[in-house]
Motif scaffolding. Sequence first.
Motif, PDB file in Angstrom:
ATOM      1  N   PRO A   1      27.831   1.207  18.786  1.00 11.61           N
ATOM      2  CA  PRO A   1      27.449   0.595  20.060  1.00 11.61           C
ATOM      3  C   PRO A   1      27.358   1.652  21.146  1.00 11.61           C
ATOM      4  CG  PRO A   1      29.756   0.160  19.583  1.00 11.61           C
ATOM      5  CD  PRO A   1      29.195   0.880  18.386  1.00 11.61           C
ATOM      6  N   GLY A   2      26.434   1.457  22.070  1.00 11.38           N
ATOM      7  CA  GLY A   2      26.280   2.339  23.219  1.00 11.38           C
ATOM      8  C   GLY A   2      26.477   1.546  24.496  1.00 11.38           C
ATOM      9  N   ALA A   3      26.091   2.129  25.593  1.00  9.95           N
ATOM     10  CA  ALA A   3      26.216   1.481  26.884  1.00  9.95           C
ATOM     11  C   ALA A   3      25.179   0.367  27.040  1.00  9.95           C
ATOM     12  CB  ALA A   3      26.045   2.511  28.004  1.00  9.95           C
ATOM     13  N   LEU A   4      25.538  -0.643  27.807  1.00 12.20           N
ATOM     14  CA  LEU A   4      24.637  -1.742  28.165  1.00 12.20           C
ATOM     15  C   LEU A   4      24.051  -2.464  26.960  1.00 12.20           C
ATOM     16  CD1 LEU A   4      22.820   0.078  31.091  1.00 12.20           C
ATOM     17  CD2 LEU A   4      24.733  -1.513  31.251  1.00 12.20           C
ATOM     18  N   GLY A   5      24.825  -2.614  25.909  1.00 16.11           N
ATOM     19  CA  GLY A   5      24.395  -3.377  24.747  1.00 16.11           C
ATOM     20  C   GLY A   5      23.488  -2.623  23.783  1.00 16.11           C
ATOM     21  N   ALA A   6      23.299  -1.338  23.985  1.00 16.80           N
ATOM     22  CA  ALA A   6      22.453  -0.541  23.091  1.00 16.80           C
ATOM     23  C   ALA A   6      23.203  -0.234  21.795  1.00 16.80           C
ATOM     24  CB  ALA A   6      22.053   0.764  23.772  1.00 16.80           C
ATOM     25  N   TRP A   7      22.450  -0.036  20.706  1.00 17.59           N
ATOM     26  CA  TRP A   7      23.015   0.343  19.416  1.00 17.59           C
ATOM     27  C   TRP A   7      22.244   1.539  18.893  1.00 17.59           C
ATOM     28  CZ3 TRP A   7      27.241  -1.883  17.075  1.00 17.59           C
ATOM     29  CH2 TRP A   7      27.752  -3.027  17.702  1.00 17.59           C
ATOM     30  N   PHE A   8      22.956   2.463  18.233  1.00 13.44           N
ATOM     31  CA  PHE A   8      22.350   3.685  17.734  1.00 13.44           C
ATOM     32  C   PHE A   8      22.706   3.901  16.268  1.00 13.44           C
ATOM     33  CE2 PHE A   8      22.839   4.176  22.265  1.00 13.44           C
ATOM     34  CZ  PHE A   8      21.595   4.636  22.641  1.00 13.44           C
ATOM     35  N   MET A   9      21.704   4.274  15.485  1.00 13.62           N
ATOM     36  CA  MET A   9      21.907   4.513  14.052  1.00 13.62           C
ATOM     37  C   MET A   9      21.896   6.008  13.785  1.00 13.62           C
ATOM     38  SD  MET A   9      19.808   2.958  10.856  1.00 13.62           S
ATOM     39  CE  MET A   9      18.946   4.196   9.913  1.00 13.62           C
ATOM     40  N   LYS A  10      22.851   6.445  12.970  1.00 11.78           N
ATOM     41  CA  LYS A  10      22.931   7.831  12.525  1.00 11.78           C
ATOM     42  C   LYS A  10      23.062   7.836  11.010  1.00 11.78           C
ATOM     43  CE  LYS A  10      26.487   9.620  14.560  1.00 11.78           C
ATOM     44  NZ  LYS A  10      27.529  10.305  15.316  1.00 11.78           N
ATOM     45  N   VAL A  11      22.548   8.878  10.397  1.00 10.14           N
ATOM     46  CA  VAL A  11      22.689   9.072   8.960  1.00 10.14           C
ATOM     47  C   VAL A  11      23.774  10.128   8.770  1.00 10.14           C
ATOM     48  CG1 VAL A  11      21.547   9.856   6.854  1.00 10.14           C
ATOM     49  CG2 VAL A  11      20.290   8.484   8.510  1.00 10.14           C
ATOM     50  N   GLU A  12      24.707   9.853   7.888  1.00  5.85           N
ATOM     51  CA  GLU A  12      25.808  10.777   7.648  1.00  5.85           C
ATOM     52  C   GLU A  12      25.259  12.158   7.294  1.00  5.85           C
ATOM     53  OE1 GLU A  12      28.665  10.642   4.123  1.00  5.85           O
ATOM     54  OE2 GLU A  12      29.775   9.639   5.714  1.00  5.85           O
ATOM     55  N   GLY A  13      25.757  13.172   7.981  1.00  7.32           N
ATOM     56  CA  GLY A  13      25.341  14.543   7.719  1.00  7.32           C
ATOM     57  C   GLY A  13      24.255  15.047   8.660  1.00  7.32           C
ATOM     58  N   TYR A  14      23.725  14.169   9.526  1.00  5.43           N
ATOM     59  CA  TYR A  14      22.682  14.554  10.477  1.00  5.43           C
ATOM     60  C   TYR A  14      23.125  14.185  11.886  1.00  5.43           C
ATOM     61  CZ  TYR A  14      19.587  15.266   6.518  1.00  5.43           C
ATOM     62  OH  TYR A  14      19.038  15.726   5.355  1.00  5.43           O
ATOM     63  N   ASN A  15      22.730  15.006  12.862  1.00  2.00           N
ATOM     64  CA  ASN A  15      23.080  14.729  14.253  1.00  2.00           C
ATOM     65  C   ASN A  15      22.087  13.801  14.929  1.00  2.00           C
ATOM     66  OD1 ASN A  15      25.436  16.232  14.342  1.00  2.00           O
ATOM     67  ND2 ASN A  15      24.355  18.121  14.819  1.00  2.00           N
ATOM     68  N   ALA A  16      20.903  13.630  14.372  1.00  2.00           N
ATOM     69  CA  ALA A  16      19.883  12.780  14.982  1.00  2.00           C
ATOM     70  C   ALA A  16      20.339  11.331  14.987  1.00  2.00           C
ATOM     71  CB  ALA A  16      18.573  12.907  14.208  1.00  2.00           C
ATOM     72  N   ARG A  17      19.926  10.616  16.027  1.00  2.00           N
ATOM     73  CA  ARG A  17      20.213   9.190  16.094  1.00  2.00           C
ATOM     74  C   ARG A  17      19.025   8.484  16.724  1.00  2.00           C
ATOM     75  NH1 ARG A  17      24.546   7.748  20.800  1.00  2.00           N
ATOM     76  NH2 ARG A  17      23.188   8.238  22.545  1.00  2.00           N
ATOM     77  N   ALA A  18      18.930   7.199  16.443  1.00  2.00           N
ATOM     78  CA  ALA A  18      17.832   6.401  16.978  1.00  2.00           C
ATOM     79  C   ALA A  18      18.378   5.108  17.559  1.00  2.00           C
ATOM     80  CB  ALA A  18      16.828   6.074  15.882  1.00  2.00           C
ATOM     81  N   ALA A  19      17.802   4.680  18.664  1.00  2.00           N
ATOM     82  CA  ALA A  19      18.137   3.378  19.225  1.00  2.00           C
ATOM     83  C   ALA A  19      17.579   2.325  18.284  1.00  2.00           C
ATOM     84  CB  ALA A  19      17.543   3.223  20.616  1.00  2.00           C
ATOM     85  N   VAL A  20      18.400   1.339  17.932  1.00  2.00           N
ATOM     86  CA  VAL A  20      17.994   0.298  17.001  1.00  2.00           C
ATOM     87  C   VAL A  20      18.348  -1.079  17.566  1.00  2.00           C
ATOM     88  CG1 VAL A  20      18.126   1.707  14.897  1.00  2.00           C
ATOM     89  CG2 VAL A  20      20.169   0.534  15.713  1.00  2.00           C
ATOM     90  N   LYS A  21      17.679  -2.090  17.029  1.00  2.00           N
ATOM     91  CA  LYS A  21      18.027  -3.460  17.372  1.00  2.00           C
ATOM     92  C   LYS A  21      18.194  -4.230  16.071  1.00  2.00           C
ATOM     93  CE  LYS A  21      13.291  -5.075  17.919  1.00  2.00           C
ATOM     94  NZ  LYS A  21      12.326  -5.734  18.775  1.00  2.00           N
ATOM     95  N   ARG A  22      19.108  -5.161  16.086  1.00  2.00           N
ATOM     96  CA  ARG A  22      19.388  -5.937  14.870  1.00  2.00           C
ATOM     97  C   ARG A  22      18.431  -7.101  14.770  1.00  2.00           C
ATOM     98  NH1 ARG A  22      25.159  -8.458  12.856  1.00  2.00           N
ATOM     99  NH2 ARG A  22      24.327  -9.403  10.977  1.00  2.00           N
ATOM    100  N   LEU A  23      17.818  -7.261  13.593  1.00  2.00           N
ATOM    101  CA  LEU A  23      16.901  -8.362  13.330  1.00  2.00           C
ATOM    102  C   LEU A  23      17.568  -9.479  12.562  1.00  2.00           C
ATOM    103  CD1 LEU A  23      13.746  -6.294  12.313  1.00  2.00           C
ATOM    104  CD2 LEU A  23      14.343  -7.200  14.563  1.00  2.00           C
ATOM    105  N   LYS A  24      18.492  -9.135  11.665  1.00  3.95           N
ATOM    106  CA  LYS A  24      19.167 -10.139  10.817  1.00  3.95           C
ATOM    107  C   LYS A  24      20.572  -9.683  10.529  1.00  3.95           C
ATOM    108  CE  LYS A  24      19.029 -12.081   6.210  1.00  3.95           C
ATOM    109  NZ  LYS A  24      18.541 -11.895   4.894  1.00  3.95           N
TER     110      LYS A  24
END
Length: 153
Positions: free
Chosen positions: A130-153
Amino acid sequence: MSLVLSAALAGSALAQSFSSVEERMTEAEFKAAGLDKLSPEELAALNAFIAAETGKVASTLPAATPVADNRGFSRPSGPDGAIYSSISGEFRGWSQGSRFTLDNGQVWQVADSTARLRVKMEDPKVIIEPGALGAWFMKVEGYNARAAVKRLK
């Protein structure tokens, strides 16, 4: 271990509400204890046990019924901790609009137009935080990159 856990939780008796195991532990502690391998039902049962042992009432964690995991939806009713799972099969990274079905059954979509990750992996472990203001971020183990994501299901 439950005695140590109970003592640690009892030390925070001034707290008004029960904090779940996943809220109290760091990601490393959670994994080191092997708790990332528990099903949602098993984790709910553990939290209910700890709540009962410490005399706390976990209104969102009934002893007999596991809590629906609504993290990532616009109106969450469960814990707001990070989600630890994996993606079965080949994973080739992400770009805007990419959808992922996690092994826990959740479906997430990349909402970030600038986020890109190009990899080729099998069965990667992912963390959705979870991030600020209801944002969510996905990361893959072993990488520093992350992406803002939204849950569909």
